[in-house]
Design an enzyme around this catalytic site. Structure first.
Site, short mmCIF file in Angstrom:
data_model
loop_
_atom_site.label_atom_id
_atom_site.label_comp_id
_atom_site.label_asym_id
_atom_site.label_seq_id
_atom_site.Cartn_x
_atom_site.Cartn_y
_atom_site.Cartn_z
N GLU A 25 31.24 37.51 -30.31
CA GLU A 25 29.86 37.95 -30.11
C GLU A 25 28.98 36.83 -30.61
O GLU A 25 29.00 36.51 -31.80
CB GLU A 25 29.61 39.24 -30.88
CG GLU A 25 28.24 39.79 -30.63
CD GLU A 25 27.92 40.94 -31.56
OE1 GLU A 25 28.74 41.85 -31.69
OE2 GLU A 25 26.84 40.87 -32.18
N CYS A 51 21.93 41.30 -34.64
CA CYS A 51 22.27 40.71 -33.34
C CYS A 51 21.54 41.43 -32.23
O CYS A 51 21.43 40.92 -31.13
CB CYS A 51 23.77 40.74 -33.11
SG CYS A 51 24.52 42.31 -33.53
#
Lengths: 483, 483
Positions: B229, B266
């Site tokens: 990620e 994020c």
């Protein structure tokens, strides 16, 4: 010789696939299922025309090729059925939970959506089932992805005609233009693989080609998934009890399996492990000697086999038990372990090695000599249950399909099937190229968070208009959802 | 400063993980679920000790960190529950069909088995939920894989203590030694990633680090899956009707979301698209100006934010609406499209950009300017259904989670959740790092062909002794199978 796709033609194919992607992705699953069934019907209807072309280009016999057409159309229909049933989309709905801890939970609805245009590198050894109309194409179409097939040069005319039949069926059924395309030429395939419009690739072929293409796919500016089936030895292990109970049947089955389709199966049993003193040498040699001469798929495959066989026969500790149309070699576990890398290298074609083991410890050592394979097989009897219980985990660690008293050639297409295995048999061992979840290679999940019914895709709406199978708050159901 | 793991310690960790793998893989799912629940309980019990360490090392507040512990232990329990329920194993059984065409079908039983030792690169911004006890670890353990966590240097003491708590819980519960290990040091992590005993890796962090590690993982002699990620902008699009109906709430919600956790999520909304003439500038600036000063996670993150903010403020067409503890910038769609690459670069920390659009065409152009993201959000009203219907497919093409009238920070852990997205937000968009199917990243299918009940794993036996959920001949059931 079919000329390579020109740069302008490739650009057109890529542009067409990219422009088809949104409409194909937005198509209702049941509508897409209809398009896929139309392709299946068209393939079956064209079999009388296509099979003779395949026979001429691949040297494979008619019955086998007709079976391949039926398998391919059946596979397309399986995907259509699972689209109708809904499981292919893996819909999961968790309704809102305002009391969830540590924070309230929103309404979440997950579905698999298509990645986009998929590039399929066709194989030579299954001119239908692993080529233009094969499993990669079928699963990508089911996922809702346009497909560009890079034709295998072994059957160029068949590739063109198969694509024409499929494209016409898709067009007539109402699928978007660009749903299927065909390109020719090695460099053309590499150029396509690097194109940002290609979002995933499937490959069936040799280890060196697969490794090279894999590296291109995963080191692009935007890396894409690459699903490659590379090579496999498919060892078969036979217990003493199995030899005692049905040694002759095993010998017959083995020779039949390793010489099937001139040994040109990715699941060909490359080694048969027998207990020393099995007494089957004569029968095995005779059966192998009785195999009829047959042409291989193409000159390149034939040359590869000739040089591979030559190499293998020269490895120290390898003896020839029978040669002719098919070749049977022999060695021992001791020799195999000593020259593991030389002996455990796939030789594509009608050759296999009988490896003799001395006792259960050598049998286990033999199993442990293997890296990843598509299949591993055990022939055993009820009396072997304890030994089999020890061997099964070792086989499971090394193969994608573990067979009991069977032969690995022939891969049934069904829900539970798995065709794949640990590296180097495939790149991407967590995926299958055969069976329902093959579509998953070309889908990614999307979760909708608190979206109202009006803007959700039909498959996620409260009323479940198509009645598909969905997991709602943990339970699989075809019912409605209440918010 | 914790010293790097020595080569001898790393070798021990790898050897321990490799030796734990067979026993862990062979463990009954219900037994494994028990080990995982023991870890969850131990984490909860240790919260009073661990949270202060996390506060000191990460500068995050107590309530947030306590929430993270609860989220992490809850996530472990979710995986344990799904192990008990059985769906995590995706068992599919197709009984034999001697009448199948073109060939009889064998009895096929498919189950997901663990890949083997998994390397987890921990993140700094969630010292629990994306670190030692986070989602990658939880899902890998559920899959049956030993885990080696490469600790994030941002919270070294917490990492060590968390691992100790978890290892002790696993030991006491009876899990194999080597089920969990911890290593420290950047180069040590790279060495581990290259080791053949490591079979998969998870990563949460920056784009450059993620890309570099991905390349190592996929170009090893034996390539392994790498789930990374990397970074995400998480745009939020607001319609005119939504501004008219609840502009002030949107402004408040937005500032709250982009400054939550000092903007170190994020899923932080990096851009808010508002119709020109929205009239919210004053409120947005005031809300941003009212944000209290807070320390970032560590000096390196702080330096990265300072230089990133400096870079962004200097981009032509970017104006500063508010600065202080948090920064609010402004631009227009015209300017964004003209300087796309400069403006659409993630700046990790408490900054976001209001982008004004002029009409629906500019709104659509704005959506289409984005590459892959973890999330995309639409704020709209019932009157916008037609517009939303056009935008949703565009948002779906670019994000893994599409939100309606919500804020992307905060990721509920549930069956339907998806945390992932098209590149560059993740490498491996077909997988999720949160939710039940996160375990699938560390599992591969194996199909057993005609195997007798006596040698099959318990989860595949006819009698279904654990009563798990299985798909039998196409239908999901907890019942027995008759051959």
């Amino acid at each position: 010789m079919t000329p390579d796709t020109t740069p302008a033609e490739l650009e057109q194919a890529l542009a067409d696939a990219a422009s088809a992607a949104p409409a194909l992705g937005a198509s209702e699953p049941a509508v897409r299922a209809g398009w896929i069934r139309a392709v299946a019907d068209a393939l079956d209807a064209a079999a009388d025309e296509l099979v003779p072309v395949a026979m001429r280009e691949s040297s494979l016999p008619e019955a086998r090729l007709r079976g391949e057409v039926a398998r391919s159309s059946g596979q397309l229909r399986m995907f259509a059925d699972v689209l109708d049933e809904g499981s292919l989309l893996e819909v999961v709905i968790d309704t809102a939970d305002p009391d969830a801890k540590p924070v309230p939970r929103p309404d979440l609805r997950r579905v698999l959506v298509p990645l986009g245009p998929v590039l399929v590198f066709a194989a030579s050894n299954f001119p239908f089932a692993f080529s233009v109309c094969g499993g990669d194409t079928a699963s990508a179409l089911a996922a809702g992805c346009p497909v560009i097939v890079k034709a295998h040069p072994g059957h160029p005319e068949l590739s063109v005609r198969t694509a024409e039949v499929m494209i016409e069926a898709l067009r007539t059924a109402g699928a978007p233009a660009g749903t299927l395309g065909l390109i020719q030429g090695f460099d053309v395939g590499v150029t396509a693989l690097k194109d940002p419009r290609i979002t995933a690739a499937g490959f069936t072929g040799s280890v060196p080609a697969g490794k090279a293409l894999h590296e291109i796919a995963v080191t692009r500016t935007e890396p894409i998934p690459f699903y490659g089936e590379l090579g496999s030895l498919n060892p078969v292990f036979v217990t003493q009890a199995a030899v005692d109970a049905r040694g002759k049947d095993i010998a017959t089955g083995y020779v039949g399996s390793f010489t099937l389709g001139v040994g040109q199966f990715c699941t060909k049993p490359g080694l048969l492990f027998l207990p020393a003193g099995h007494g089957l040498q004569e029968q095995l040699a005779a059966a192998t000697g009785g195999v009829a001469e047959a042409k291989m798929l193409n000159d390149r495959i034939q040359e590869g086999f000739t040089s591979g066989l030559d190499r293998l026969q020269k490895v120290e500790g390898i003896r020839v038990w029978s040669s002719g149309a098919a070749t049977l070699l022999q060695t021992t576990v001791t020799e195999l372990v000593a020259r593991r890398d030389e002996i455990l290298e796939e030789c594509f074609g009608p050759v296999s090695i009988v490896v003799e083991y001395d006792g259960v410890d050598e049998l286990k050592a033999a199993v442990e000599a293997f890296d990843g394979n598509l299949t591993a097989t055990l022939h055993a009897e009820d009396a072997d249950t304890e030994l089999a219980g020890e061997l099964f985990p070792l086989l499971t660690a090394r193969a994608g399909r573990v067979l009991w008293n069977g032969w690995p050639t022939g891969v049934a297409v069904s829900w539970a099937q798995h065709h794949g295995g640990p590296f180097p048999s495939t790149v991407g061992s967590i995926h299958t190229s055969v069976g329902v979840t093959a579509a998953r290679r070309f889908q990614r999940p999307v979760a909708y968070h608190d979206a109202p019914d009006a803007v959700l895709p039909a498959v996620l709406k409260d009323s479940n208009p198509a009645g598909i199978s969905r997991r709602v708050n943990g339970t699989v159901t075809t019912g409605e959802v209440s918010r």
